[in-house]
Write an enzyme that holds these catalytic residues in place. Structure first.
Site, mmCIF file in Angstrom:
data_model
loop_
_atom_site.group_PDB
_atom_site.id
_atom_site.type_symbol
_atom_site.label_atom_id
_atom_site.label_comp_id
_atom_site.label_asym_id
_atom_site.label_seq_id
_atom_site.Cartn_x
_atom_site.Cartn_y
_atom_site.Cartn_z
ATOM 1 N N LYS A 33 31.644 3.730 8.180
ATOM 2 C CA LYS A 33 31.178 5.042 8.625
ATOM 3 C C LYS A 33 31.440 5.243 10.114
ATOM 4 O O LYS A 33 31.933 6.295 10.535
ATOM 5 C CB LYS A 33 29.676 5.186 8.346
ATOM 6 C CG LYS A 33 29.314 5.386 6.883
ATOM 7 C CD LYS A 33 27.809 5.466 6.708
ATOM 8 C CE LYS A 33 27.448 5.811 5.270
ATOM 9 N NZ LYS A 33 27.894 7.161 4.897
ATOM 10 N N GLU A 51 33.098 2.656 22.510
ATOM 11 C CA GLU A 51 33.973 1.671 23.138
ATOM 12 C C GLU A 51 34.268 0.527 22.170
ATOM 13 O O GLU A 51 35.411 0.198 21.911
ATOM 14 C CB GLU A 51 33.326 1.122 24.410
ATOM 15 C CG GLU A 51 33.285 2.109 25.570
ATOM 16 C CD GLU A 51 34.658 2.331 26.169
ATOM 17 O OE1 GLU A 51 35.522 1.439 26.053
ATOM 18 O OE2 GLU A 51 34.871 3.408 26.769
ATOM 19 N N ARG A 56 26.043 -8.408 13.271
ATOM 20 C CA ARG A 56 25.562 -9.779 13.081
ATOM 21 C C ARG A 56 24.535 -9.813 11.954
ATOM 22 O O ARG A 56 23.819 -8.844 11.691
ATOM 23 C CB ARG A 56 24.974 -10.343 14.365
ATOM 24 C CG ARG A 56 23.693 -9.661 14.839
ATOM 25 C CD ARG A 56 22.471 -10.504 14.574
ATOM 26 N NE ARG A 56 21.260 -9.813 14.983
ATOM 27 C CZ ARG A 56 20.530 -9.090 14.146
ATOM 28 N NH1 ARG A 56 20.903 -8.936 12.902
ATOM 29 N NH2 ARG A 56 19.424 -8.491 14.570
ATOM 30 N N LYS A 58 21.316 -12.187 10.694
ATOM 31 C CA LYS A 58 20.421 -13.278 11.059
ATOM 32 C C LYS A 58 20.644 -14.447 10.106
ATOM 33 O O LYS A 58 20.860 -14.249 8.912
ATOM 34 C CB LYS A 58 18.962 -12.831 10.964
ATOM 35 C CG LYS A 58 18.400 -12.146 12.196
ATOM 36 C CD LYS A 58 16.908 -11.935 12.038
ATOM 37 C CE LYS A 58 16.307 -11.227 13.232
ATOM 38 N NZ LYS A 58 16.428 -12.006 14.477
ATOM 39 N N SER A 62 16.706 -18.363 11.227
ATOM 40 C CA SER A 62 16.103 -17.382 12.133
ATOM 41 C C SER A 62 15.150 -16.453 11.382
ATOM 42 O O SER A 62 14.095 -16.076 11.895
ATOM 43 C CB SER A 62 17.190 -16.559 12.820
ATOM 44 O OG SER A 62 17.973 -17.356 13.676
ATOM 45 N N HIS A 133 17.503 2.446 19.544
ATOM 46 C CA HIS A 133 17.468 1.688 18.301
ATOM 47 C C HIS A 133 17.213 2.626 17.121
ATOM 48 O O HIS A 133 16.259 3.406 17.141
ATOM 49 C CB HIS A 133 16.359 0.629 18.336
ATOM 50 C CG HIS A 133 16.613 -0.483 19.293
ATOM 51 N ND1 HIS A 133 15.928 -1.690 19.247
ATOM 52 C CD2 HIS A 133 17.484 -0.606 20.321
ATOM 53 C CE1 HIS A 133 16.363 -2.481 20.208
ATOM 54 N NE2 HIS A 133 17.300 -1.827 20.878
ATOM 55 N N GLU A 152 19.587 -2.396 11.374
ATOM 56 C CA GLU A 152 19.192 -1.942 12.708
ATOM 57 C C GLU A 152 20.453 -1.644 13.520
ATOM 58 O O GLU A 152 21.343 -2.492 13.637
ATOM 59 C CB GLU A 152 18.360 -2.995 13.432
ATOM 60 C CG GLU A 152 17.864 -2.497 14.793
ATOM 61 C CD GLU A 152 17.209 -3.578 15.626
ATOM 62 O OE1 GLU A 152 16.045 -3.401 16.002
ATOM 63 O OE2 GLU A 152 17.870 -4.605 15.898
ATOM 64 N N HIS A 168 19.624 -12.040 28.301
ATOM 65 C CA HIS A 168 19.412 -12.929 27.159
ATOM 66 C C HIS A 168 19.912 -14.340 27.481
ATOM 67 O O HIS A 168 19.252 -15.334 27.157
ATOM 68 C CB HIS A 168 20.141 -12.380 25.936
ATOM 69 C CG HIS A 168 20.029 -13.262 24.732
ATOM 70 N ND1 HIS A 168 18.866 -13.393 24.010
ATOM 71 C CD2 HIS A 168 20.937 -14.077 24.133
ATOM 72 C CE1 HIS A 168 19.055 -14.239 23.015
ATOM 73 N NE2 HIS A 168 20.307 -14.668 23.067
#
Length: 245
Positions: A33, A51, A56, A58, A62, A133, A152, A168
């Site tokens: 999409k 850009e 990903r 999990k 995790s 988000h 998400e 991070h």
């Protein structure tokens, strides 16, 4: 270990595999999409607000750690109910205004259901984190059923992404309290990134206004289209006929 025990382990493994695969398929769907929106915008406006993207999943480890922190029961149903970011996509943009353009385009997709929106741009986190988000449900069509799967989507500028990635890395696996001095410096860095975003947005608007004023160049651009990196001139006769409708 008995054959019965081996078969039981195999069944559990297959069940977990099917569970994880549906999130992988949901990411495939939303990637398609986003790619369509990117190419469409590029073709119509000679510019893409996107850009790059990154997805990903999990890991089961995790997922389990997060489930335990949230106090959920250990079951696949509990995981689905409590962990909403198993599948994630990050969309990186050039400008802040692009973030909201992409958000609107995704929310206008009739087969996507928006469950939640968190705007950390208008309301940054205390540490300075900024991003938009979206939690969306994506339809995944299997051979025997339809499932709606949560994904998400995080949308941010290059500057926001740069800050978040380094923040991070600095604190990854750091379990102690972070010194107040470092927290203040990180917040200042986030403010600097935001100031850069605002400045580049203003410069972009000014340059666009100058380009729009150069009518002859604009007219020349409108006499051709670009599809899949191939440029096509538009026949004057076709433009004349379509202009009469």
């Amino acid at each position: 270990m008995t054959n019965q025990q081996l078969e039981q382990i195999k069944m559990i493994r297959n069940e977990i595999t099917r569970f994880m695969m549906k999130y992988k398929f949901a990411l495939d769907e939303i990637e398609t999409k986003v790619e369509i929106l990117k190419e469409e915008f590029q073709a119509l406006h000679d510019y893409s607000p996107i850009e790059h993207t990154k997805t990903r999943l999990k890991s089961p480890e995790s997922i389990m750690k997060k489930l335990i922190r949230k106090g959920g029961n250990i079951s696949l149903t509990s995981i689905e109910e409590n962990i909403k970011d198993i599948a994630g996509m990050r969309i990186t943009c050039s400008f802040i205004s692009d973030i909201y353009k992409i958000s609107d385009m995704l929310q206008n997709q009739s087969d996507l259901t928006v469950l939640n929106v968190k705007d950390y741009i208008q309301n940054p986190k205390p540490n300075g984190y900024q991003s938009l988000h979206l939690l969306v449900e994506v339809p995944v069509f299997f051979s025997d059923r339809l499932e709606k799967v949560c994904v998400e989507v995080q949308i941010r500028t290059i500057a926001m992404d740069f800050w978040a990635s380094l923040e991070h890395k600095i604190f990854y696996k750091y379990n102690k309290d972070v010194p107040e001095r470092l927290l203040k410096e990180l917040k200042l860095a986030a403010d600097s990134a935001n100031a850069l975003d605002r400045q580049m947005e203003r410069l972009n608007h000014e340059v666009q206004a100058i380009k729009d004023a150069e009518t002859e160049d604009v007219l020349e651009e409108l006499r051709s289209i670009t599809i899949n990196n191939q440029k096509f001139s538009l026949p004057p006769a076709l433009l004349e006929v379509l202009g009469r409708d």
